[in-house]
Enzyme design. Structure first.
Site, mmCIF file in Angstrom:
data_model
loop_
_atom_site.group_PDB
_atom_site.id
_atom_site.type_symbol
_atom_site.label_atom_id
_atom_site.label_comp_id
_atom_site.label_asym_id
_atom_site.label_seq_id
_atom_site.Cartn_x
_atom_site.Cartn_y
_atom_site.Cartn_z
ATOM 1 N N ASP A 530 0.863 -1.171 0.000
ATOM 2 C CA ASP A 530 0.000 0.000 0.000
ATOM 3 C C ASP A 530 0.907 1.231 0.000
ATOM 4 O O ASP A 530 1.605 1.499 0.992
ATOM 5 C CB ASP A 530 -0.877 -0.054 1.269
ATOM 6 N N HIS A 531 0.882 1.953 -1.098
ATOM 7 C CA HIS A 531 1.851 3.043 -1.262
ATOM 8 C C HIS A 531 1.575 4.221 -0.329
ATOM 9 O O HIS A 531 2.417 5.094 -0.153
ATOM 10 C CB HIS A 531 1.841 3.514 -2.726
ATOM 11 N N ARG A 532 0.417 4.251 0.292
ATOM 12 C CA ARG A 532 0.159 5.321 1.269
ATOM 13 C C ARG A 532 0.970 5.088 2.541
ATOM 14 O O ARG A 532 1.247 5.995 3.299
ATOM 15 C CB ARG A 532 -1.326 5.349 1.650
#
Ligand code: COA
Length: 558
Positions: A530-532
């Site tokens: 999850d790039h967040r």
């Protein structure tokens, strides 16, 4: 020939069969679920009393069943009924593992009759022990009617709503989601307005219970709506009739289904009698939302779903008559696929996935694994260590180095919840679809123990015997296609986790050692994250570290 019958199901009478889970020819294990039954306030799966091969199914969807109803005949059973948790009515009748609330609301220590404080507690819930609260349906200050549902509780095979024993205003709530309750566990203190209708033992309806019968919805079978015989199943329509609060009218299974999809039932219009919300209504709601016509409140904790809901604004799903182009056959999706599909779609659409590929040199590790297994075989020890178990152990080491990978976003997406436990899920392929059993505390287990547990859980999953508890609590997941084939792939994150590791088939590749090319066994790694939460450099460091550990497992000890 064995007769498989409905066990003691407490006060349930004429309960509808909503699913038949087996068919003639199926081999069933003792305790495997045969049918799902459902009333307004509870749903449960009825297990087989014995292992055997199903010969004939005696019930169909829509039938109404009671204790002792013949479900199916089977042969070849080993007569090993599941350990009875309570009285077993007859030899061929399964233990009432899923016996449901046999008593209606039981006022506990009511003080002062129509006024004063009333302690409301969990009534007799049959054989249920330590059952988890999955929903608290009221809050402090709410006015509740006698018999209004206060909680939803859920075990492996059943879920039910727990009604209030009295009318009143909620002064104090003594439980929260996640708590485990038993018969007698305190739920709330009410400022009293009147006691509940007498429990089912009463032979005649009390004055308070009379209006309940009067407003019983037409769709509730007479036996179920009779308050004196089955108060636990009292129709929720009463709630709407006696309070200002509108509580969506839906069975626990529909509530669960909606919860899994992140759908707020208050926004779904029911098409059943008395506006009862059905599973089809929830599906239609989600379909409309995906087609851009509706708005779900699908924002799962930490996902990118906006207040307008996932899928809003997407073009409508193409609707084609495929028969125009050639012969077709329509096959229903399995139950697992129906449930997992919308979750996968939500996760894929709402989490910004990036997949980092890497390779681990497992030449020495595979040699060690093989020699360990040969040694077990020589000792006639059935143990077998798998590459997946080694990778799990290596992952724990990497997760400790990179704690963000072992985390979840909180509800509003503002904080990271770093987990200090290492429960690893693994995708298991079953005839009905993918399930994800969880190995708990991998950090505290040896590789052989992990391999054994993996094999046992995968076998249970394939037999359709895995309970929800065995699939909960993972902090990180591995999807191994190593036994199947392929090189790399992009696995979908199992929200609310923030990363998933894909393993593909290892193969020999020529690797340059500075002087010459050496054949080395290479394991392809695919980490979706999850790039967040995880940035690219961190993900690359994670897979690099993981590959180093796998190339020399002694690093786990560092
Ligand atoms: N490279 C090469 N061979 C591999 C391998 C790898 N990465 N991983 C496993 N194998 C081999 C095993 O050694 C075994 O061979 P053996 O019988 O000679 O020892 C064979 O493949 C079969 O292994 P498998 O039964 O898959 O065991 P496992 O411990 O590796 O995996 C499960 C267990 C439950 C994960 C697996 O059976 C499964 O269901 N995988 C599918 C998961 C899936 O569908 N994921 C997709 C999600 S999108």
């Amino acid at each position: 020939m064995i007769e498989l019958k409905v066990p003691d199901i407490g006060d349930f009478k004429d309960v509808e069969v909503i699913e038949v889970l087996v068919k003639p020819g199926d081999t069933v294990a003792a305790d495997q679920s045969l049918i799902t039954i459902e009333s307004d306030k509870a749903s449960m799966e009825i297990p087989s009393s014995t292992a055997g091969v199903i010969k004939e199914i005696k019930v169909k969807v829509g039938d109404k069943i009671n204790q002792g109803t013949l479900i199916a005949t089977a042969e070849g059973g080993d007569a090993k009924a599941p350990a009875p948790a309570a009285a077993v009515p007859s030899e061929a009748t399964p233990a009432p593992e899923v016996a449901v609330a046999s008593a209606g609301p039981t006022p506990v220590a009511p003080v002062g009759g129509r006024g004063g404080s009333i302690e409301v507690a969990v009534p007799d819930i049959g054989d249920f022990k330590d059952v988890e609260i999955i929903e608290v349906l009221v809050k402090v200050g709410d006015t509740v009617a006698a018999d209004q549902s206060l909680l939803t509780i859920e075990s492996d095979k059943a879920s039910m709503e727990i009604p209030s024993s009295a009318a009143g205003v909620v002064k104090e709530l003594k439980v929260k989601v996640g708590d485990k309750v038993n018969k007698g566990s305190p739920i709330a203190t009410l400022e009293g307005q009147g006691a509940a209708p007498a429990p089912q033992a009463a032979s005649a309806p009390s004055p308070e219970s009379a209006p309940k019968a009067a407003v019983a919805p037409a769709d509730v079978p007479a036996a179920v709506s009779a308050p004196a015989s089955a108060p636990a199943l009292a129709p929720p329509a009463i709630v709407a009739a006696t309070t200002d609060q509108t509580i969506p009218h839906a069975s626990p299974s529909v509530r669960k289904f909606a919860r899994e999809l992140g759908v707020d039932l208050n926004r779904v219009k029911g098409s059943g009698a008395k506006d009862r919300i059905t599973q089809e209504d929830v599906q239609a709601f989600v379909k409309a939302a995906l087609a851009g016509g509706g708005a779900t409140t699908a924002a799962s904790p930490g996902t990118m779903a906006t207040s307008s809901g996932f899928g809003a604004g997407w073009p409508a799903w193409p609707s084609l008559d495929f028969a125009k182009f050639g012969a077709t056959e329509t096959v229903a999706l399995s139950r697992i696929k129906k449930i997992s599909g919308p979750n996968l779609a939500r996760n894929w659409a709402s989490i910004p996935h990036v997949t980092q590929f890497d390779e681990a040199d497992i030449t020495e590790l595979e040699d060690f694994r093989k020699s360990a297994n040969e040694a077990y075989a020589k000792k006639k020890d059935p143990a077998k260590v798998t590459m997946l178990a080694f990778v799990m152990k290596a992952c724990v080491s990497a997760l400790k180095q990179f704690p963000a990978v072992n985390s979840s976003l909180d509800g509003d997406g503002a904080n990271l919840i770093l987990k200090k436990y290492y429960h690893l899920g693994f995708a298991a392929d079953t005839p009905n679809g993918l399930v994800v059993p969880v190995i708990r505390d991998v950090d505290q287990k040896g590789v052989a123990e992990i391999a054994k547990e993996t094999a046992e859980l995968a076998a249970q999953a394939r037999a359709g015997k895995l309970g929800p508890a065995a699939m909960q609590g993972a902090s990180f997941t591995i999807s191994s296609l190593g036994g199947v084939g392929g090189t790399f792939f992009t696995p979908i994150i199992n929200a609310p986790e923030v990363a998933i590791l894909g393993l593909s088939k290892s193969d020999f590749k020529p690797k340059w050692d500075g002087k010459t090319f050496e054949p080395r066994l290479i394991l392809p790694l695919s980490l979706s994250y999850d790039h967040r939460v995880i940035d690219g450099a961190q993900a690359a460091r994670f897979t690099t570290y993981l590959a180093e550990v796998l190339s020399d497992m002694r690093r786990v000890l560092l």
